[in-house]
Design an enzyme around this catalytic site. Structure first.
Site, mmCIF file in Angstrom:
data_model
loop_
_atom_site.group_PDB
_atom_site.id
_atom_site.type_symbol
_atom_site.label_atom_id
_atom_site.label_comp_id
_atom_site.label_asym_id
_atom_site.label_seq_id
_atom_site.Cartn_x
_atom_site.Cartn_y
_atom_site.Cartn_z
ATOM 1 N N ARG A 212 -57.486 -99.168 21.669
ATOM 2 C CA ARG A 212 -56.130 -99.150 21.149
ATOM 3 C C ARG A 212 -56.036 -100.173 20.015
ATOM 4 N NH1 ARG A 212 -55.942 -94.962 23.186
ATOM 5 N NH2 ARG A 212 -54.507 -94.142 24.775
ATOM 6 N N GLU B 87 -50.464 -96.473 13.619
ATOM 7 C CA GLU B 87 -50.965 -95.147 13.240
ATOM 8 C C GLU B 87 -49.806 -94.227 12.845
ATOM 9 O OE1 GLU B 87 -53.521 -93.503 16.240
ATOM 10 O OE2 GLU B 87 -54.676 -95.350 16.442
ATOM 11 N N HIS C 35 -58.794 -91.774 14.484
ATOM 12 C CA HIS C 35 -58.536 -91.643 15.922
ATOM 13 C C HIS C 35 -59.144 -90.345 16.462
ATOM 14 C CE1 HIS C 35 -55.565 -92.940 19.309
ATOM 15 N NE2 HIS C 35 -56.691 -92.445 19.808
#
Length: 308
Positions: A222, A251, A269
């Site tokens: 994360r 993000e 990601h």
């Protein structure tokens, strides 16, 4: 899902707005969010009386207020295990790619500036004999350790609980009881721990200062685990040789300074982005819903005892 239930689907990859989620939660029995759908306490408190299950598509649940769900008697499930190998593979891409300056070399060729082989051209760091520090030795951390042995890396790890000696032996892994000590000795540090109040910002300026000059960090967990300003400072002053990042604190926004650094691998990601993994996750979601709708405990229910 549509074959089994009266399902209302989001047919594109665009995240639902908060208002759209609130509207959906007003009149459904089951909500199936993804990691981009933040389900906070206010939304859960105002949900319709029918909502009794939040069947998350993905393993992480930090985007769901578990305490608020428990208070409303709403069960929460996730899909653990299905992305273990996929995420470990992406972590290894960074573990290999950053020391060997893969991004920088690729950019050099694409710009048409490569002048050919040279004795001192594009010198990176070899992997064999280096210390790989793994923070978080759950499923993904163990999968990374398994892969790392094939590259001759010495594996050291920090975890809330030490693994059994037999498991350590399988991976050739050495337990380090103090996180600061692991950070200080690792040539490559890779993060595989969940985002909690204790781990948020765990890699701050002090800990980056503990890292060896010329070391690097990999993060496929994360983005919020890292203090981004501290990371950028450590990269810009040359203390860190590079970084491999698949996740970011804001993000999909990626800080321009990370994009401009020649040896920061910036991925969008994609740790879990395989067709096989996403299909398996969907199957787990459906299994959890079916168990629940049949009156049984869902196999992947997130334990409310872990809340708070």
């Amino acid at each position: 899902m549509s074959e089994l239930y009266d399902a209302v689907l989001n047919h594109n990859d665009e995240p639902m707005s908060r208002d759209a989620l609130i509207a959906a939660m007003a009149d459904c029995d089951v909500l199936v969010p993804t990691v981009t759908d933040s389900i906070d306490a206010e939304m859960i408190a105002g949900a319709g009386a029918r909502l009794r299950l939040i069947a998350n598509f993905g393993a992480g649940t930090e985007h769901i207020d578990l305490a608020a769900a428990a208070a409303r008697g709403i069960k929460v499930t996730n899909t653990p295990g299905v992305f273990t190998d996929d995420t470990a593979d992406i972590a290894m891409a960074g573990i290999i790619g950053v020391p060997r300056r893969i991004r920088e070399g690729t950019a050099l060729v694409r710009r048409g500036e490569w002048s050919g082989w040279a004795p001192s051209g594009m010198l990176g760091r070899k992997l064999g004999g280096k210390v790989l520090g793994i923070v978080g030795m759950g499923r993904i951390g163990q999968a990374v350790a398994h892969r790392a042995r094939a590259f001759g890396l010495e594996v050291a790890y920090y975890n809330r609980k030490r693994l059994p000696e037999a498991v350590e032996g399988m991976f050739g892994a050495r337990f380090v009881a103090d996180l600061d000590a692991l950070v200080a000795e690792a040539d490559i540090l890779t993060l595989h721990c969940p985002l909690t109040a204790d781990t948020r910002g765990m890699m701050d300026a002090r800990r980056f200062g503990l890292m060896q000059p010329g070391s690097c960090i990999i993060n496929t967990a994360r983005g919020e685990l890292i203090d981004q300003e501290a990371l950028i400072a450590a990269l810009q002053d040359g203390h860190l040789v590079g970084a491999g990042l698949d996740v970011y604190p804001d993000e999909p926004n990626v800080d321009r300074r990370l994009l401009d650094h020649p040896n920061v691998m910036t991925l969008p990601h994609i740790g879990s982005a395989t067709a096989e993994g996403r299909e398996a996750s969907g199957e787990k979601v459906i299994a959890n819903i079916r168990f629940w709708s049949d009156g049984h405990r869902p196999p992947d229910q997130v334990l409310t005892a872990l809340v708070g």
